[in-house]
Scaffold this active site. Structure first.
Site, PDB file in Angstrom:
ATOM      1  CG  ASP A 144      -0.339  -0.036   2.532  1.00  0.00           C
ATOM      2  OD1 ASP A 144       0.998  -0.033   2.599  1.00  0.00           O
ATOM      3  OD2 ASP A 144      -0.960  -0.453   3.625  1.00  0.00           O
TER       4      ASP A 144
ATOM      5  CG  ASN B 261      -8.197   0.395  11.779  1.00  0.00           C
ATOM      6  OD1 ASN B 261      -7.217  -0.431  11.421  1.00  0.00           O
ATOM      7  ND2 ASN B 261      -8.487   1.533  11.100  1.00  0.00           N
TER       8      ASN B 261
ATOM      9  CG  HIS C  50      -5.679  -1.088   8.905  1.00  0.00           C
ATOM     10  ND1 HIS C  50      -5.387   0.513   8.490  1.00  0.00           N
ATOM     11  CD2 HIS C  50      -4.330  -1.194   9.305  1.00  0.00           C
ATOM     12  CE1 HIS C  50      -4.165   0.873   8.926  1.00  0.00           C
ATOM     13  NE2 HIS C  50      -3.556  -0.359   9.404  1.00  0.00           N
TER      14      HIS C  50
ATOM     15  CD  GLU D 173      -8.117   2.261   7.083  1.00  0.00           C
ATOM     16  OE1 GLU D 173      -7.648   1.190   7.576  1.00  0.00           O
ATOM     17  OE2 GLU D 173      -8.009   3.614   7.539  1.00  0.00           O
TER      18      GLU D 173
HETATM   19  P1  PGA Z   1       2.950  -1.495  12.112  1.00  0.00           P
HETATM   20  O1  PGA Z   1       1.511  -0.946  11.421  1.00  0.00           O
HETATM   21  O2  PGA Z   1       3.489  -2.575  11.484  1.00  0.00           O
HETATM   22  O3  PGA Z   1       3.634  -0.004  12.269  1.00  0.00           O
HETATM   23  O4  PGA Z   1       2.494  -1.608  13.645  1.00  0.00           O
HETATM   24  C1  PGA Z   1       0.619  -2.029  11.323  1.00  0.00           C
HETATM   25  C2  PGA Z   1      -0.503  -1.365  10.199  1.00  0.00           C
HETATM   26  O5  PGA Z   1      -1.058  -0.358  10.622  1.00  0.00           O
HETATM   27  O6  PGA Z   1      -0.711  -2.098   9.379  1.00  0.00           O
END
Ligand code: PGA
Length: 242
Positions: free
Chosen positions: A67, A136, A138, A143
């Site tokens: 992404d 959350n 995701h 999302e």
């Molecule tokens: P992080 O992010 O690996 O920096 O904890 C995870 C995400 O938000 O997909």
């Protein structure tokens, strides 16, 4: 789906790196999709080390970035592009012909999504995917509320994502939209690892593994992946009841 537990972040990261290395050895034309962010960081470092130490031939793999933040230029240090460039492409000297990232600066973002969908199809789908999980639930920028069967798309970012996402940037950064590979691709991927570490991820991991399967909690789709692995350290596993 299976859940695999490791004592700490280092062991968890080494496991994931080794799984990817073995997959490349088995299939030199592997299509690999990785997330950026704090979770996959150590795996990326160990992956580079192991590929180089063991002189693995990775000259025919195809790499896909999961992404990107819409509107952020690749030179922004908080961008996913910057992560992949500094952690993987440069150390592995991977030529641009081998990596495919969503261009979040494209004028026509829908066309960018269609191009990525076509490219993934063209390669026969994703072989191995390593993703993280947001606070959350995701995965990438899929999302809460995203249909499970969606492919690449533009997402309006959830407030949690906008707030938590500030950790990647040196300065307060306006975050509105993301462009992401969708859960449809994840479900079609031959093998998926969802990696999480640390206490702060314990609740979302409990919901992922033991909660209802619902589009309001995207990572719950992992329960339906026949070859899906939730890989966690002890802290992230601490609220699991089984
Ligand atoms: P992080 O992010 O690996 O920096 O904890 C995870 C995400 O938000 O997909």
């Amino acid at each position: 789906m299976k859940t695999l537990r490791f004592s700490n972040y280092e062991e968890l990261s080494a496991y994931a790196a080794n799984e990817i290395v073995q997959s490349i050895k088995e299939k030199p034309t592997l299509t690999l999709c990785l997330a950026s962010g704090h979770t996959p960081l150590r795996t990326a470092e160990l992956l580079v080390k192991q590929l180089l130490d063991e002189k693995v031939d990775y000259s025919r793999i195809s790499f896909f970035g999961l992404d990107e933040w819409v509107g952020l230029p690749p030179e922004n240090e908080g961008s996913c592009f910057y992560f992949f460039k500094t952690k993987l492409f440069e150390p592995l000297q991977l030529p641009p012909s081998q990596y495919h990232l969503l261009n979040a600066m494209a004028e026509d973002l829908d066309a960018e999504c269609k191009k990525m969908d076509a490219l993934i199809d063209d390669k026969g789908g994703i072989d191995v995917m390593l993703v993280g999980i947001g606070m959350n639930g995701h995965i990438g920028f899929n999302e809460p509320g995203t249909p499970f069967n969606k492919f690449c798309h533009i997402a309006e970012l959830d407030d949690t994502t906008k707030t938590v996402g500030q950790k990647y940037f040196k300065e307060q950064t306006a975050l509105h939209q993301g462009i992401t590979i969708g859960l449809g691709h994840l479900m079609n991927a031959k093998k998926v690892f969802l990696k999480a570490d640390g206490k702060r991820k314990a609740e979302v991991i409990q919901k992922t593994v033991e909660g209802d399967i619902t589009e309001s909690f995207p990572a719950s789709i992992m329960q339906q992946h026949a070859n899906g692995f939730v890989i966690v350290d002890e802290e992230a596993a601490s609220l699991l009841t089984k």
